[in-house]
Write an enzyme that holds these catalytic residues in place. Structure first.
Site, PDB file in Angstrom:
ATOM      1  N   HIS A  22       1.034  -1.370   0.003  1.00 14.92           N
ATOM      2  CA  HIS A  22      -0.154   0.048  -0.110  1.00 14.92           C
ATOM      3  C   HIS A  22       0.976   1.098   0.108  1.00 14.92           C
ATOM      4  CE1 HIS A  22       0.999  -0.872   4.203  1.00 14.92           C
ATOM      5  NE2 HIS A  22       0.779   0.491   4.676  1.00 14.92           N
ATOM      6  N   ASP A  77       0.506   4.888   1.609  1.00  9.92           N
ATOM      7  CA  ASP A  77      -0.327   5.701   2.465  1.00  9.92           C
ATOM      8  C   ASP A  77      -1.232   6.695   2.185  1.00  9.92           C
ATOM      9  OD1 ASP A  77       0.904   4.045   4.528  1.00  9.92           O
ATOM     10  OD2 ASP A  77       2.430   5.450   5.232  1.00  9.92           O
ATOM     11  N   HIS A  96       4.570  -0.004   0.474  1.00 11.78           N
ATOM     12  CA  HIS A  96       5.230  -0.569   1.512  1.00 11.78           C
ATOM     13  C   HIS A  96       4.362  -1.745   2.005  1.00 11.78           C
ATOM     14  CE1 HIS A  96       3.491   2.972   3.565  1.00 11.78           C
ATOM     15  NE2 HIS A  96       3.298   2.031   4.669  1.00 11.78           N
TER      16      HIS A  96
END
Length: 278
Positions: free
Chosen positions: A98, A100, A254
């Site tokens: 994903h 953020d 990440h």
């Protein structure tokens, strides 16, 4: 003035930085050097940085205004620092690839993550370079993707079934849902500083590619999710207590590996606001 030592970890992404204490204000030269290193390596790692929440906030503020997360808990006296405290009674929800907070119109420029409590083993985090992944695509696929947009949804990573259980959490979730309806971003993002192109869809928040029929969208997104996670585009960090990671959220994804349960893992994150993707 300290001299920074920057050691790359792979050709695509990641570097270790020595010669700076993040608990102290940066000199102008060191701030510029870290900015340049971030643009080049996309995620920077710092060992032995026992920063307090206030010091972590102040370090992150040197690179931009900070976001306050609408769902995750934070440090009460320092609300810009969110707390990721995961264990057997609070299972991780970030063990997917994903980027953020792509559910807002100006997704974060970057984030600063500090390790506070770690399990005896496990709990690593991986980062992937969206620019390296884009560069490795064929020119024809690059051209196709550059004309597409995708819908991102807050509720995909923060479903009501987990985050709206009590009456209080339900009210908070519904207020966040109302404030952050589904929105669209380009599938390929241009970095506002370097001008490099990067994949900008992620498993955490992307629902669909808007210009394609559902089956084509699903198939193409599945390919892109697998493509960005190829080992040659990634770096894996084995945390030690008081490590800090600082990444460029505009062009990376990440994945927090959830292999440590029922042990506990506590991380603090500051999130730096960004601009509108193009």
């Amino acid at each position: 003035m300290s001299v920074l030592e920057i050691t790359p970890l792979s050709p695509a992404i990641g570097a270790v930085v020595d010669g700076v204490q993040l608990s102290e204000p940066l000199s102008g030269a060191n701030r510029d050097a870290l900015t340049e290193a971030l643009l080049r390596h996309q995620v920077l790692f710092f060992r032995n940085q026992p920063v307090t929440p206030t010091q972590q906030r102040d370090f992150a503020r040197q690179f931009g205004d900070l976001h306050i997360h609408p769902i995750y808990p934070n440090v009460p006296e320092t609300p810009q620092i969110l707390v990721l405290d995961t264990h057997a009674d609070n299972l991780p929800d970030n063990d997917n690839w994903h980027t953020d907070v792509t559910f807002i119109t100006t997704p974060p420029l970057g984030a600063v993550l500090a390790a506070k409590t770690l399990p005896p083993t496990g709990g690593d985090t991986l980062w992937a370079s969206g620019t390296a992944a884009f560069d490795a695509l064929s020119p024809r696929l690059q051209a196709l993707l550059e004309g597409l947009t995708a819908t991102h949804d807050f509720a995909k990573s923060f479903p009501a079934s987990r985050h709206a259980i009590s009456q209080e959490s339900r009210a908070q979730w519904e207020a966040t849902r109302a404030k952050h309806p589904q929105l669209s971003h380009p599938v390929i993002r241009t970095h506002p500083v370097t001008g490099r192109k990067a994949l900008f869809v992620n498993e955490g928040f992307t629902l669909r590619i808007n210009e394609l029929p559902p089956r084509e969208s699903e198939a193409l997104l599945a390919f892109l999710y697998a493509h960005v996670a190829r080992p040659e585009f990634t770096v894996r960090w084995r945390w030690q207590v008081n490590d800090v990671a600082f990444w460029d959220n505009r062009v990376t994804q990440h994945y927090a590996v959830a292999d440590y349960l029922p042990e506990r893992r506590v991380m603090h994150r500051a999130t730096i606001l960004g601009d509108t993707p193009f």
